[in-house]
Design a protein around this motif. Structure first.
Motif, short mmCIF file in Angstrom:
data_model
loop_
_atom_site.label_atom_id
_atom_site.label_comp_id
_atom_site.label_asym_id
_atom_site.label_seq_id
_atom_site.Cartn_x
_atom_site.Cartn_y
_atom_site.Cartn_z
N UNK A 1 69.47 -12.44 44.48
CA UNK A 1 71.06 -13.03 44.43
C UNK A 1 71.04 -13.70 43.05
N UNK A 2 70.12 -14.31 42.50
CA UNK A 2 70.41 -14.86 41.20
C UNK A 2 69.22 -14.16 40.33
N UNK A 3 69.49 -13.12 39.64
CA UNK A 3 68.71 -12.34 38.78
C UNK A 3 68.66 -12.93 37.37
N UNK A 4 69.57 -13.41 36.95
CA UNK A 4 69.79 -13.96 35.63
C UNK A 4 68.74 -15.25 35.69
N UNK A 5 69.23 -16.25 36.65
CA UNK A 5 68.41 -17.23 36.60
C UNK A 5 66.86 -17.04 37.00
N UNK A 6 66.46 -16.02 37.74
CA UNK A 6 65.12 -15.70 38.24
C UNK A 6 64.49 -15.10 37.02
N UNK A 7 64.97 -14.56 36.18
CA UNK A 7 64.11 -13.84 34.88
C UNK A 7 64.20 -14.94 34.01
N UNK A 8 65.01 -15.89 33.83
CA UNK A 8 65.17 -16.77 32.61
C UNK A 8 63.90 -17.92 33.15
N UNK A 9 63.84 -18.26 34.43
CA UNK A 9 62.76 -19.07 34.82
C UNK A 9 61.57 -18.31 34.86
N UNK A 10 61.38 -17.09 35.02
CA UNK A 10 60.25 -16.18 34.96
C UNK A 10 59.67 -16.30 33.58
N UNK A 11 60.43 -16.37 32.56
CA UNK A 11 60.10 -16.33 31.13
C UNK A 11 59.73 -17.66 30.71
N UNK A 12 60.09 -18.64 31.29
CA UNK A 12 59.94 -20.14 30.83
C UNK A 12 58.46 -20.36 31.13
N UNK A 13 58.09 -19.98 32.44
CA UNK A 13 56.69 -20.44 33.06
C UNK A 13 55.51 -19.88 32.33
N UNK A 14 54.78 -20.46 31.80
CA UNK A 14 53.48 -20.05 31.17
C UNK A 14 52.39 -19.48 32.40
N UNK A 15 51.55 -18.41 31.89
CA UNK A 15 50.82 -18.01 32.88
C UNK A 15 49.82 -18.74 33.38
N UNK A 16 49.38 -19.92 32.73
CA UNK A 16 48.36 -21.07 33.31
C UNK A 16 49.21 -21.80 34.08
N UNK B 1 56.31 -15.92 40.76
CA UNK B 1 57.25 -15.04 40.00
C UNK B 1 56.70 -13.74 40.38
N UNK B 2 55.48 -13.56 40.85
CA UNK B 2 54.61 -12.17 40.92
C UNK B 2 55.01 -11.76 42.51
N UNK B 3 55.63 -12.70 43.41
CA UNK B 3 55.86 -12.44 44.77
C UNK B 3 56.92 -11.65 45.05
N UNK B 4 56.84 -10.63 45.91
CA UNK B 4 58.09 -9.90 46.38
C UNK B 4 58.01 -9.19 47.53
N UNK B 5 59.01 -8.92 48.25
CA UNK B 5 58.99 -8.24 49.48
C UNK B 5 60.41 -7.48 49.72
N UNK B 6 60.66 -6.87 50.60
CA UNK B 6 61.91 -6.25 51.03
C UNK B 6 62.99 -7.42 51.10
N UNK B 7 64.10 -7.26 50.54
CA UNK B 7 65.18 -8.16 50.42
C UNK B 7 65.74 -8.44 51.95
N UNK B 8 65.97 -7.38 52.43
CA UNK B 8 66.73 -7.58 53.98
C UNK B 8 65.87 -8.16 54.92
N UNK B 9 64.49 -7.91 54.81
CA UNK B 9 63.55 -8.33 55.49
C UNK B 9 63.53 -9.89 55.00
N UNK B 10 63.40 -10.29 53.95
CA UNK B 10 63.30 -11.66 53.46
C UNK B 10 64.59 -12.41 53.98
N UNK B 11 65.61 -11.95 54.07
CA UNK B 11 66.96 -12.76 54.47
C UNK B 11 66.89 -12.67 55.81
N UNK B 12 66.31 -11.78 56.72
CA UNK B 12 66.38 -11.58 58.08
C UNK B 12 65.24 -12.91 58.53
N UNK B 13 64.17 -12.93 57.87
CA UNK B 13 63.25 -13.85 58.06
C UNK B 13 63.55 -15.60 57.95
N UNK B 14 64.58 -15.53 56.81
CA UNK B 14 65.07 -17.05 56.59
C UNK B 14 66.14 -17.22 57.75
#
Length: 106
Positions: free
Chosen positions: A66-81, A88-101
């Motif tokens: 829902x906020x891809x620009x924010x997501x990717x900007x934040x991901x680029x900001x975060x150090x691997x450590x 930012x490595x987590x992912x699942x089905x978008x419809x399932x995520x919405x349903x669970x929430x």
């Protein structure tokens, strides 16, 4: 959110999901440093919750879709450590995520 008082686990998760919905509805989908920092502070607050395991996979999936620009900007900001890097490595089905929430709000 008042996370210091003891709540039932389900009620605590409801509070987490309500706070997330408020955030996702108000935060812009942009690369502005203030927006990215606000989002990262929110993620840090999720990691500090000890009473329950927050629905982090679902939250990250919804943000990614829902906020891809924010997501990717934040991901680029975060150090691997950083402790946030793994989120930012987590992912699942978008419809399932919405349903669970949504299930937490019932």
């Amino acid at each position: 959110m008042n996370r210091t008082s003891m709540h039932e686990p389900l009620e605590t998760k409801r509070m987490i999901v309500r706070e997330f919905i408020d955030l996702i509805q108000t935060i812009p989908d942009d690369e502005e440093q203030a927006t990215v920092q606000k989002f990262l502070r929110y993620l840090q607050s999720l990691l500090r919750i000890k009473q329950v395991v927050p629905p982090v996979v679902e939250i990250m999936t919804v943000v990614k879709h829902t906020k891809p620009v924010l997501f990717h900007a934040a991901r680029r900001t975060v150090l691997k450590s950083s402790n946030l890097f793994m989120l930012f490595q987590l992912d699942m089905s978008f419809p399932l995520a919405q349903e669970r929430l949504e299930d937490y709000l019932k």
